[in-house]
Write an enzyme that holds these catalytic residues in place. Structure first.
Site, short mmCIF file in Angstrom:
data_model
loop_
_atom_site.label_atom_id
_atom_site.label_comp_id
_atom_site.label_asym_id
_atom_site.label_seq_id
_atom_site.Cartn_x
_atom_site.Cartn_y
_atom_site.Cartn_z
N CYS A 1 93.88 95.81 1.01
CA CYS A 1 92.92 95.86 2.09
C CYS A 1 92.75 97.32 2.50
CB CYS A 1 93.49 95.03 3.24
SG CYS A 1 92.82 95.37 4.85
N GLU A 2 91.52 97.81 2.55
CA GLU A 2 91.35 99.24 2.83
C GLU A 2 91.52 99.55 4.31
OE1 GLU A 2 87.46 100.42 1.59
OE2 GLU A 2 86.54 99.85 3.48
N HIS A 3 91.59 98.51 5.12
CA HIS A 3 91.70 98.75 6.55
C HIS A 3 93.15 98.82 7.03
CE1 HIS A 3 87.56 96.71 6.48
NE2 HIS A 3 87.40 98.01 6.49
N HIS A 4 94.02 98.08 6.37
CA HIS A 4 95.41 98.04 6.81
C HIS A 4 96.40 98.41 5.71
CE1 HIS A 4 93.30 95.17 9.50
NE2 HIS A 4 94.03 95.75 10.42
N CYS B 1 96.76 90.84 5.74
CA CYS B 1 96.54 91.42 7.06
C CYS B 1 96.22 90.34 8.09
CB CYS B 1 95.43 92.47 7.01
SG CYS B 1 93.90 91.90 6.28
N HIS C 1 94.35 87.07 2.71
CA HIS C 1 94.51 88.43 3.18
C HIS C 1 95.79 88.54 3.98
CE1 HIS C 1 90.26 89.96 2.44
NE2 HIS C 1 90.26 88.72 2.01
N GLN D 1 86.71 92.58 0.40
CA GLN D 1 86.46 91.51 -0.56
C GLN D 1 84.98 91.37 -0.92
OE1 GLN D 1 88.50 87.81 0.27
NE2 GLN D 1 87.14 86.68 -1.09
#
Lengths: 240, 251
Positions: B142-145, B213, B211, B183
């Site tokens: 996940c590029e955010h977390h 996250c 996910h 995704q």
């Protein structure tokens, strides 16, 4: 004391409370100082939260370095706040360091005239592999034979949470949970079984998708009496 | 050096196509691929210009990996200390290096180009029925977390006289999933890559993923799954084709 060594291995004891607890062998001595300790604990928690906040910038900078080292463009929209989010996520995933058994079990031990097996199974567990910093997750099954003292059922799940939200090794996690229950309740026996999937084996390395690691800790009657162990294992076997 | 080129490239593209995550986002570079559909019309694009867009993918080399390893490992040591752990204890001694290498493995998609993976495995077959490869295990970050995402990818396409080696579909998934991803974008990139490689009559990609996250933190919903799909060409226009694809991946 084995438990003390095991707990020291897994890091951080930020607050004095934790070391005090660990140094003593049991619960009874602590009940006298409840009020004083409770007040002290409140200061400890807020101090830990403040500590978390103060450490955030260093973690953020480290994550920015990692992103750049991986060749990503840290200015693109999706990654702008990622260092902050990742740092907070990591702090959440290791929040077990701040929590102590004492706070969560304090009131929930009851005197019941019950000496039969009590099992709480299929407790979802999420932890971080301390070798690769990659998650491993699975289910924990806990059973104990009370000796006139039973514990609130959710407290077993909370004990799992405290020890799993750390950088862990599955073997040590199993033992820590078993020892914690053993020390808190002095039951006739404790059994803990963990079945987990390790992302460090699934996502990288050998890449075996369906492999599961199973560890168990049997203390007291579960170690000595094969029938008790059998009963526990039969009852926790899920129809898969 | 390579990175400043990338930055420049991405700045240029922000004005036009917004290349995100190393690939032109969403535009199939085949003329004649309009909403009207080009079913049956063979592409007249010379293969070289199709390959051009592939060449513009970001590449990271093994040397880059080696050079950045110490700084990533140092960053992980900082993180361990910042979490309150003792980086000198036995279990954590080599963890910064292991974690850095692991992270480089999880983003190895940046080192690979579609063109290398597919170069030889496109064959001329007189086949124009649906081809599906399903249940491809997929692992992404996940590029955010910076926390794993994993799930399954189902890919189907209607060839237009050209078929692709089956494992190449899985390799395309690997290239795009082993990156910092979202995704939705992953689904689209896979579909567009197959489109550009084969010029098929249609492509359908469905991803169903969990996910971490959402599972390990935040809302903490253990059983939630996210499903995304991209339908291009005939799969988008003809509902019967799409139905066939969806029912075949479900069985």
């Amino acid at each position: 004391m084995e438990y003390q060594k095991a707990a020291e291995l897994n890091g951080l004891c930020n607050g004095k409370i934790v070391t005090e607890y660990l140094c003593r062998n049991g619960f009874s001595e602590l009940t006298v100082d409840t009020k004083k300790v409770a007040v002290q604990h409140k200061h400890e928690t807020s101090r830990k939260e403040a500590e978390d906040e103060s450490r955030l910038p260093a973690l953020e900078a480290a994550y920015s370095t990692i992103l750049r080292g991986l060749g990503e463009n840290t200015d693109r929209q999706g990654l702008l706040k990622t260092p902050l989010r990742a740092a907070k996520a990591m702090q959440f995933l290791t929040k077990g360091y701040h929590e102590t058994i004492y706070d969560i079990l304090n009131d929930a031990i009851f005197d019941e005239d019950h000496e039969e097996l009590v099992i709480v199974k299929d407790i979802d567990m999420f932890s971080l592999c301390e070798h690769h910093l990659v998650p491993f997750f699975g289910k924990v099954h806990i059973g104990y034979l009370p000796s006139k003292k039973v514990v609130g059922l959710s407290k077993l799940a909370r004990i799992v949470e405290i020890y799993s939200r750390r950088l862990q090794v599955q073997e040590r996690l199993t033992k820590q949970i078993a020892m914690a229950i053993s020390e808190a309740l002095q039951p006739v026996g404790v059994a803990v079984v963990i079945e987990a999937a390790h992302m460090c084996m699934v996502m990288r390395g050998v890449q075996k998708m369906n492999s599961r690691t199973v560890t168990s800790a049997m203390l007291g009657a579960f170690r000595e009496d094969p029938k008790a162990r059998e009963e526990f294992l039969a009852l926790t076997k899920s129809a898969q | 050096m390579e990175r400043s080129k990338q930055k420049q490239m991405s700045q240029n593209e922000n004005e036009t196509d917004a290349a995100i995550n190393g690939h032109f986002d969403g535009r199939a570079k085949v003329p004649g691929w309009s909403a009207g559909g080009a079913a049956g019309t063979p592409s007249t694009v010379p293969s070289s210009s199709v390959m051009e867009s592939w060449r513009e993918e970001r590449t990271r080399s093994l040397e880059d990996n080696e050079m950045s390893l110490p700084s990533i490992a140092a960053a992980y040591t900082t993180i361990l200390r910042g979490l309150g752990e003792d980086p000198q204890r036995q279990g954590l001694l080599k963890t910064p290096w292991r974690a850095a290498t692991a992270m480089q493995f999880f983003t190895k998609g940046y080192q690979e180009k579609i063109i290398d993976v597919l170069n030889d495995a496109i064959f001329d077959e007189d086949h124009d029925e649906m081809v599906i490869v399903k249940d491809i295990d997929m692992f992404s970050m996940c590029e955010h977390h910076l926390v794993p995402i994993f799930g399954r990818v189902h890919i189907g396409y209607l060839p237009n006289k050209r078929v692709l080696g089956l494992s190449k579909l899985a390799r395309i998934v690997e290239i795009y999933s082993r990156r910092l991803q979202v995704q939705e974008r992953l689904t689209k990139q896979i579909a567009v890559a197959i489109t550009e490689a084969l010029q098929p009559a249609g492509v359908g990609v469905v991803i169903e993923a969990t996910h971490m996250c959402m599972v390990m933190r935040g809302v903490q919903k253990m059983n939630s799954k996210t499903v995304t799909s991209t339908m291009l060409g005939v799969f988008r226009e003809d509902p019967k084709t799409r139905d066939e694809f969806l029912s075949l991946i479900r069985s």
